[in-house]
Motif scaffolding. Structure first.
Motif, mmCIF file in Angstrom:
data_model
loop_
_atom_site.group_PDB
_atom_site.id
_atom_site.type_symbol
_atom_site.label_atom_id
_atom_site.label_comp_id
_atom_site.label_asym_id
_atom_site.label_seq_id
_atom_site.Cartn_x
_atom_site.Cartn_y
_atom_site.Cartn_z
ATOM 1 N N THR A 98 0.831 -1.206 0.000
ATOM 2 C CA THR A 98 0.000 0.000 0.000
ATOM 3 C C THR A 98 0.864 1.253 0.000
ATOM 4 O O THR A 98 0.580 2.218 -0.722
ATOM 5 C CB THR A 98 -0.933 -0.004 1.219
ATOM 6 N N PHE A 99 1.933 1.255 0.797
ATOM 7 C CA PHE A 99 2.836 2.395 0.849
ATOM 8 C C PHE A 99 3.507 2.627 -0.508
ATOM 9 O O PHE A 99 3.571 3.759 -1.000
ATOM 10 C CB PHE A 99 3.891 2.176 1.932
ATOM 11 N N VAL A 100 3.996 1.556 -1.142
ATOM 12 C CA VAL A 100 4.650 1.677 -2.443
ATOM 13 C C VAL A 100 3.650 2.145 -3.498
ATOM 14 O O VAL A 100 3.959 3.019 -4.322
ATOM 15 C CB VAL A 100 5.304 0.346 -2.854
ATOM 16 N N LEU A 101 2.449 1.596 -3.484
ATOM 17 C CA LEU A 101 1.425 1.994 -4.449
ATOM 18 C C LEU A 101 1.030 3.454 -4.266
ATOM 19 O O LEU A 101 0.899 4.195 -5.249
ATOM 20 C CB LEU A 101 0.196 1.090 -4.306
ATOM 21 N N GLY A 129 1.870 9.229 -6.247
ATOM 22 C CA GLY A 129 2.222 10.586 -5.867
ATOM 23 C C GLY A 129 1.405 11.138 -4.713
ATOM 24 O O GLY A 129 1.264 12.361 -4.573
ATOM 25 N N LEU A 130 0.876 10.276 -3.860
ATOM 26 C CA LEU A 130 0.111 10.747 -2.709
ATOM 27 C C LEU A 130 1.054 11.264 -1.630
ATOM 28 O O LEU A 130 2.159 10.749 -1.452
ATOM 29 C CB LEU A 130 -0.746 9.615 -2.145
ATOM 30 N N ASP A 131 0.624 12.271 -0.891
ATOM 31 C CA ASP A 131 1.433 12.827 0.179
ATOM 32 C C ASP A 131 1.283 11.966 1.414
ATOM 33 O O ASP A 131 0.201 11.884 2.008
ATOM 34 C CB ASP A 131 0.974 14.270 0.469
ATOM 35 N N LEU A 132 2.345 11.280 1.826
ATOM 36 C CA LEU A 132 2.284 10.354 2.945
ATOM 37 C C LEU A 132 2.978 10.899 4.193
ATOM 38 O O LEU A 132 3.215 10.150 5.140
ATOM 39 C CB LEU A 132 2.936 9.024 2.550
ATOM 40 N N SER A 133 3.277 12.185 4.205
ATOM 41 C CA SER A 133 3.970 12.746 5.359
ATOM 42 C C SER A 133 2.958 13.042 6.474
ATOM 43 O O SER A 133 1.797 13.357 6.229
ATOM 44 C CB SER A 133 4.695 14.024 4.965
ATOM 45 N N PHE A 134 3.439 12.922 7.707
ATOM 46 C CA PHE A 134 2.592 13.253 8.846
ATOM 47 C C PHE A 134 2.524 14.775 8.997
ATOM 48 O O PHE A 134 3.463 15.479 8.684
ATOM 49 C CB PHE A 134 3.173 12.652 10.122
ATOM 50 N N PRO A 135 1.387 15.284 9.489
ATOM 51 C CA PRO A 135 1.250 16.746 9.616
ATOM 52 C C PRO A 135 2.176 17.332 10.654
ATOM 53 O O PRO A 135 2.643 16.784 11.535
ATOM 54 C CB PRO A 135 -0.195 16.928 10.049
#
Length: 81
Positions: free
Chosen positions: A67-70, A75-81
């Motif tokens: 899921t993380f690789v996909l 190009g989804l933003d996966l950073s924590f706020p």
């Protein structure tokens, strides 16, 4: 009247699941007391359940990684706020 329906239904659901879990645990406890086989069968069951738990955790880790690789690929933003 409409505000009480979720309260009543959730209370009923918790009550039914609680009673069901109580009788399930009681039934398994009674079955265990009835069939005591010197721990040999219990050891095999524990080994098999350990294997299932390890396979489940590895599958969960693999799914999370996939899921993380996909998500990174899209190009989804996966950073924590």
């Amino acid at each position: 009247m409409m505000d009480w329906i979720p309260v009543v239904l959730v209370t009923f659901k918790i009550l039914v699941l609680g009673v069901g879990m109580f009788f399930a645990v009681k039934w398994h406890y009674d079955q265990g007391k009835k069939e005591q086989d010197n721990g040999l069968e219990q050891r095999a069951v524990l080994r098999a359940s350990g294997k299932v738990a390890v396979i489940f955790m590895l599958s969960l880790l693999g799914l999370g990684l996939f899921t993380f690789v996909l998500a990174s690929t899209f190009g989804l933003d996966l950073s924590f706020p």
